[in-house]
Design an enzyme around this catalytic site. Structure first.
Site, mmCIF file in Angstrom:
data_model
loop_
_atom_site.group_PDB
_atom_site.id
_atom_site.type_symbol
_atom_site.label_atom_id
_atom_site.label_comp_id
_atom_site.label_asym_id
_atom_site.label_seq_id
_atom_site.Cartn_x
_atom_site.Cartn_y
_atom_site.Cartn_z
ATOM 1 N N LYS A 64 0.814 -1.226 0.000
ATOM 2 C CA LYS A 64 0.000 0.000 0.000
ATOM 3 C C LYS A 64 0.845 1.273 0.000
ATOM 4 O O LYS A 64 0.535 2.249 0.668
ATOM 5 C CB LYS A 64 -0.985 0.010 1.184
ATOM 6 C CG LYS A 64 -1.915 -1.188 1.226
ATOM 7 C CD LYS A 64 -2.594 -1.468 -0.106
ATOM 8 C CE LYS A 64 -3.581 -0.389 -0.515
ATOM 9 N NZ LYS A 64 -4.128 -0.648 -1.875
ATOM 10 N N ALA A 65 1.935 1.237 -0.784
ATOM 11 C CA ALA A 65 2.817 2.408 -0.845
ATOM 12 C C ALA A 65 2.944 2.970 -2.264
ATOM 13 O O ALA A 65 3.840 3.760 -2.537
ATOM 14 C CB ALA A 65 4.201 2.039 -0.303
ATOM 15 N N THR B 110 2.581 0.771 -5.175
ATOM 16 C CA THR B 110 3.102 -0.300 -6.041
ATOM 17 C C THR B 110 2.426 -0.318 -7.404
ATOM 18 O O THR B 110 3.083 -0.348 -8.442
ATOM 19 C CB THR B 110 2.853 -1.694 -5.397
ATOM 20 O OG1 THR B 110 2.803 -1.566 -3.985
ATOM 21 C CG2 THR B 110 3.893 -2.680 -5.834
ATOM 22 N N HIS C 90 6.789 -7.413 -2.473
ATOM 23 C CA HIS C 90 6.708 -6.693 -1.202
ATOM 24 C C HIS C 90 7.752 -7.227 -0.214
ATOM 25 O O HIS C 90 7.713 -6.882 0.967
ATOM 26 C CB HIS C 90 5.319 -6.857 -0.574
ATOM 27 C CG HIS C 90 4.230 -6.091 -1.278
ATOM 28 N ND1 HIS C 90 4.403 -4.817 -1.764
ATOM 29 C CD2 HIS C 90 2.938 -6.437 -1.541
ATOM 30 C CE1 HIS C 90 3.257 -4.410 -2.315
ATOM 31 N NE2 HIS C 90 2.366 -5.363 -2.197
ATOM 32 N N ARG D 248 6.324 5.136 1.309
ATOM 33 C CA ARG D 248 5.241 6.071 1.644
ATOM 34 C C ARG D 248 5.289 6.356 3.143
ATOM 35 O O ARG D 248 5.631 5.471 3.937
ATOM 36 C CB ARG D 248 3.903 5.408 1.294
ATOM 37 C CG ARG D 248 2.684 6.292 1.468
ATOM 38 C CD ARG D 248 1.429 5.523 1.099
ATOM 39 N NE ARG D 248 0.270 6.401 0.939
ATOM 40 C CZ ARG D 248 -0.940 5.992 0.606
ATOM 41 N NH1 ARG D 248 -1.168 4.707 0.386
ATOM 42 N NH2 ARG D 248 -1.938 6.851 0.481
ATOM 43 N N SER E 257 -4.002 3.246 4.723
ATOM 44 C CA SER E 257 -4.292 2.546 3.475
ATOM 45 C C SER E 257 -4.289 1.028 3.699
ATOM 46 O O SER E 257 -5.149 0.304 3.186
ATOM 47 C CB SER E 257 -3.257 2.937 2.426
ATOM 48 O OG SER E 257 -3.596 2.381 1.182
ATOM 49 N N GLN F 282 -3.137 9.389 -13.840
ATOM 50 C CA GLN F 282 -3.842 10.190 -12.833
ATOM 51 C C GLN F 282 -4.704 9.254 -11.994
ATOM 52 O O GLN F 282 -5.311 8.319 -12.519
ATOM 53 C CB GLN F 282 -4.722 11.263 -13.514
ATOM 54 C CG GLN F 282 -3.936 12.340 -14.247
ATOM 55 C CD GLN F 282 -2.906 13.033 -13.386
ATOM 56 O OE1 GLN F 282 -3.191 13.470 -12.274
ATOM 57 N NE2 GLN F 282 -1.685 13.113 -13.880
ATOM 58 N N LYS G 175 -8.217 6.524 -2.081
ATOM 59 C CA LYS G 175 -8.134 7.988 -2.161
ATOM 60 C C LYS G 175 -6.865 8.477 -2.850
ATOM 61 O O LYS G 175 -6.883 9.480 -3.540
ATOM 62 C CB LYS G 175 -8.188 8.594 -0.753
ATOM 63 C CG LYS G 175 -9.575 8.546 -0.142
ATOM 64 C CD LYS G 175 -9.654 9.403 1.099
ATOM 65 C CE LYS G 175 -11.076 9.481 1.623
ATOM 66 N NZ LYS G 175 -11.138 10.171 2.913
ATOM 67 N N GLY G 176 -5.743 7.804 -2.601
ATOM 68 C CA GLY G 176 -4.486 8.227 -3.216
ATOM 69 C C GLY G 176 -4.071 9.621 -2.817
ATOM 70 O O GLY G 176 -3.638 10.411 -3.644
#
Length: 300
Positions: free
Chosen positions: A52-53, A55, A114, A136, A144, A235, A263-264
């Site tokens: 969740k960083a 990837t 990971h 992150r 996240s 995006q 959400k990013g």
């Protein structure tokens, strides 16, 4: 007993156990011998992150940089998790990550992991492969991961936020401690020149600039038009709505709980952390983050 038909295909939750000093579930260790004996090629590119960083974001960027112009059907018919296979994953009832990588028709092969740096198969180092690591900030990463564990049935049950918060601090997460992960890869960068270390927050702040740095590292020179197209594709909202990028076709995830791409944003942790948790976290962080050269931003 009534069975919810929507849940019938979801796998059982993974249970955490200690594996070579790192918390894991069987979904990432069942194929361990093949993972450790994996034969890397010199032109392989390994994309490594703590879960969740960013990837999928960086995987998608690299896939477009290499194959966006030449293999257009890839973008519309093959999900990103097959284009950039997850090396150590052994999902129920489908091909293992090592099999997917070995069957990739493309060159270079883009491979996701990971794994903490000490568990990366040795052939990647022997072949002097290029590696891209994305880090992150811990607060957003934790939030996240919490939402991800809620919806991904291969992950352990997250429990409530307070329990999860404590587990994260204790490093009792799949793939171990965030601190060990980001620091281990950062330290490796000092001795291994083919490692490009990126920050999620920098990507959010200026995606174009970070793509330029990636291109510089990889020796790529896309045209201005190609770069513009890639920027549009990557995006967050475009990726979130792209079924080949958003994991909506991946069988173990329950999108009714949460989307894979939520959400990013940088700073969403402020909606989750209590004042007391934030203070506790900051104290803990000071103790564990000893290297002053590795700096993270929790807002931009």
């Amino acid at each position: 007993m009534s069975v919810n038909p929507d849940k019938m295909d979801l796998p059982p939750r993974g249970e955490l156990f200690d594996f070579h000093g790192v918390s894991m579930t069987h979904y990432f260790t069942d194929n361990w011998e093949n993972v450790q004996n994996f034969q890397a090629r010199p032109d392989d590119i390994l994309i490594a992150t703590y879960p969740k960083a960013g990837t999928t974001w960086v995987s998608y960027i690299l896939d477009l940089l290499y194959f966006g112009q030449t293999a257009l059907e890839r973008q519309t018919s093959i999900p990103v998790y097959e284009r950039v296979p997850f090396l150590e994953l052994t999902p129920p009832d489908s091909a293992s990550g090592t099999d997917l990588v070995n069957n990739l028709p493309t060159s270079p092969r883009l491979i996701k992991t990971h794994l903490p740096v000490q568990l990366v198969p040795k052939s990647f180092w022997e072949q002097n492969c290029r590696m891209v690591y994305v880090a992150r900030n811990a607060k957003d990463n934790m939030v996240s991961f919490f939402h991800f564990d809620s919806m991904n049935m291969m992950e352990p049950e997250p429990g409530d936020w307070n329990n999860f918060f404590q587990r994260f601090l204790d490093g009792k997460m799949v793939f171990g401690s965030w601190y060990d992960h980001v620091n281990g890869w950062w330290k490796k960068k000092q001795t291994y020149s083919k490692l490009h270390y990126m920050f999620y927050e920098d990507l959010i702040e200026d995606t174009g600039r970070e793509i330029d740095k990636l291109c510089c590292f990889l020796g790529l020179s896309p045209s201005a038009e190609e770069k513009k197209q890639i920027l549009a594709c990557v995006q967050f909202d475009n990726m979130k709505n792209n079924n080949m990028a958003n994991y909506s076709t991946f069988p173990s995830m329950d999108f009714k709980i949460s989307p894979f791409m939520r959400k990013g944003k940088v700073g969403d942790w402020k909606k989750h952390f209590t004042v007391a948790q934030n203070e506790e976290f900051d104290e803990d962080y000071k103790k564990k983050m000893k290297d002053p050269t590795l700096q993270f931003r929790t807002e931009i």
